[in-house]
Design a protein around this motif. Structure first.
Motif, short mmCIF file in Angstrom:
data_model
loop_
_atom_site.label_atom_id
_atom_site.label_comp_id
_atom_site.label_asym_id
_atom_site.label_seq_id
_atom_site.Cartn_x
_atom_site.Cartn_y
_atom_site.Cartn_z
N ALA A 128 87.39 -5.83 77.92
CA ALA A 128 86.19 -6.49 78.66
C ALA A 128 85.17 -6.88 77.91
O ALA A 128 84.69 -8.00 78.13
CB ALA A 128 85.83 -5.62 80.21
N LEU A 129 84.67 -6.17 77.11
CA LEU A 129 83.61 -6.52 76.07
C LEU A 129 84.07 -7.69 75.23
O LEU A 129 83.35 -8.50 74.75
CB LEU A 129 83.17 -5.32 75.36
N LEU A 130 85.10 -7.71 74.71
CA LEU A 130 85.65 -8.57 73.86
C LEU A 130 85.71 -9.93 74.37
O LEU A 130 85.53 -11.11 74.18
CB LEU A 130 86.92 -8.17 73.17
N GLU A 131 86.09 -9.79 75.84
CA GLU A 131 86.21 -11.00 76.55
C GLU A 131 85.36 -11.53 77.00
O GLU A 131 84.87 -13.04 76.96
CB GLU A 131 87.06 -10.50 77.80
N ASP A 132 84.22 -10.68 77.28
CA ASP A 132 82.52 -11.28 77.48
C ASP A 132 82.09 -11.96 76.10
O ASP A 132 81.22 -12.94 76.20
CB ASP A 132 81.83 -10.26 77.89
N THR A 133 82.26 -11.31 74.90
CA THR A 133 81.41 -11.74 73.70
C THR A 133 82.47 -12.71 72.85
O THR A 133 81.71 -13.90 72.39
CB THR A 133 81.66 -10.35 72.90
N PHE A 134 83.84 -12.91 72.95
CA PHE A 134 84.61 -13.85 72.49
C PHE A 134 85.75 -14.48 73.32
O PHE A 134 86.94 -14.27 73.12
CB PHE A 134 85.38 -13.18 71.04
N PRO A 135 85.24 -15.25 74.34
CA PRO A 135 86.25 -15.48 75.48
C PRO A 135 87.32 -16.35 75.06
O PRO A 135 88.31 -16.40 75.52
CB PRO A 135 85.23 -15.95 76.42
#
Length: 293
Positions: free
Chosen positions: A207-214
């Motif tokens: 989820a963090l990666l999706e928020d930061t590097f969508p």
């Protein structure tokens, strides 16, 4: 009497895999299958995991020697209450749920007593990050541990139900699993560390990666095996893990807090010798070596 009829209530990934494993290992009896999603039962039938789709799950349970409850924890809790009044003392209910203390609490007085059906809580430590009967595999249990957590109030279980429990344990071993007995509370504590925590860490990182590097294709391209392995569990279904989070809250929260504190320690010691100590500790655990005095 040996087990001749089995009802699988929940023909998703694990339920269908159990049916397929039964067939592969020589079970010749009847396997009735039911699922809230009719398509899942149809796929299970097509894969020969079940011999018949049950239209009425309660009737299927009444007609079976063993009833396997395969689904999220909340659905297992509902089935335990729903089936208790209609099952007979010679019958056995077992499950594949990931949390056990609450199941034993719910089963108290409903099972394993004179005039009541038997209940053997079970949990195969096997699965995938994808769900559904289409992803089932008759080899999924090979090399896995199949946990059993007999409830404290089982003194009144009938000899017939106890014999079926013994036979069901033997089937788990035929699947290629190693059976291990645990206290239900101990089960939930250990599973919080070895299963639930890794899932929530993967979910949080994904989820963090999706928020930061969508939409960053470069990130995905260079991520490699480390990224794939660390985020693999992030694709797991919410429905199953919601129930685990609700029914094993304290144990899961304790592991998350401990990890938060450990990550804080790492962050504060990125440039000190204590970082080396952390790597040494991690390697000792991985290798199963002796602990530091």
């Amino acid at each position: 009497m040996p087990i001749e009829r089995i009802a699988i209530l929940g023909t998703g990934l694990i339920g269908t895999s159990v049916g397929m494993a039964l067939r592969r290992n020589g079970f010749t009896g009847t396997i009735l299958g039911w699922d809230r999603e009719v398509v899942q039962a149809a796929i299970a039938l097509g894969r020969e995991a079940i011999t018949e789709i049950a239209n009425d799950p309660e009737t299927a349970a009444e007609q079976s020697d063993v009833v396997l409850l395969s689904g999220p924890v909340f659905s297992i809790l509902e089935w335990l209450e729903q089936l208790a009044p209609i099952l007979q003392p010679h019958q056995l209910v077992t499950d594949v749920g990931s949390v056990k203390r609450i199941l034993c609490e719910r089963a108290a007085g409903l099972y394993n007593q004179p005039g009541k059906a038997g209940f053997l809580p079970g949990h195969p430590m096997a699965g995938r990050e994808v769900s559904g009967a289409a992803n089932a595999d008759d080899e999924i249990f090979r090399g896995a541990v199949w946990l059993f957590t007999e409830c404290a109030n089982d003194s009144g279980i009938s000899p017939e139900a106890r014999a079926k429990a013994t036979e069901w344990r033997a089937w788990a071993q035929k699947f290629g699993s190693r059976t291990v007995d645990l206290d239900p509370v101990r089960h939930d504590e250990l599973c919080a560390w070895v299963s639930h925590l890794p899932q929530f860490v993967s979910t949080a990182l994904s989820a963090l990666l999706e928020d930061t590097f969508p939409h960053d294709e470069e990130l995905r391209a260079i991520g490699g095996r480390a990224l794939r392995e660390m985020t693999r569990l992030g694709a797991s279904p919410y429905s199953m893990w919601r129930d685990i989070a609700h029914t094993n809250t304290e144990a899961v929260a304790a592991t998350l807090l401990a990890l938060e504190q450990r990550l804080t320690h790492l962050r504060e010691h990125l440039k000190t010798a204590e970082l080396r100590d952390e790597f040494e500790q991690a390697n000792r655990f991985r290798l199963g070596g002796p602990r530091k005095p």
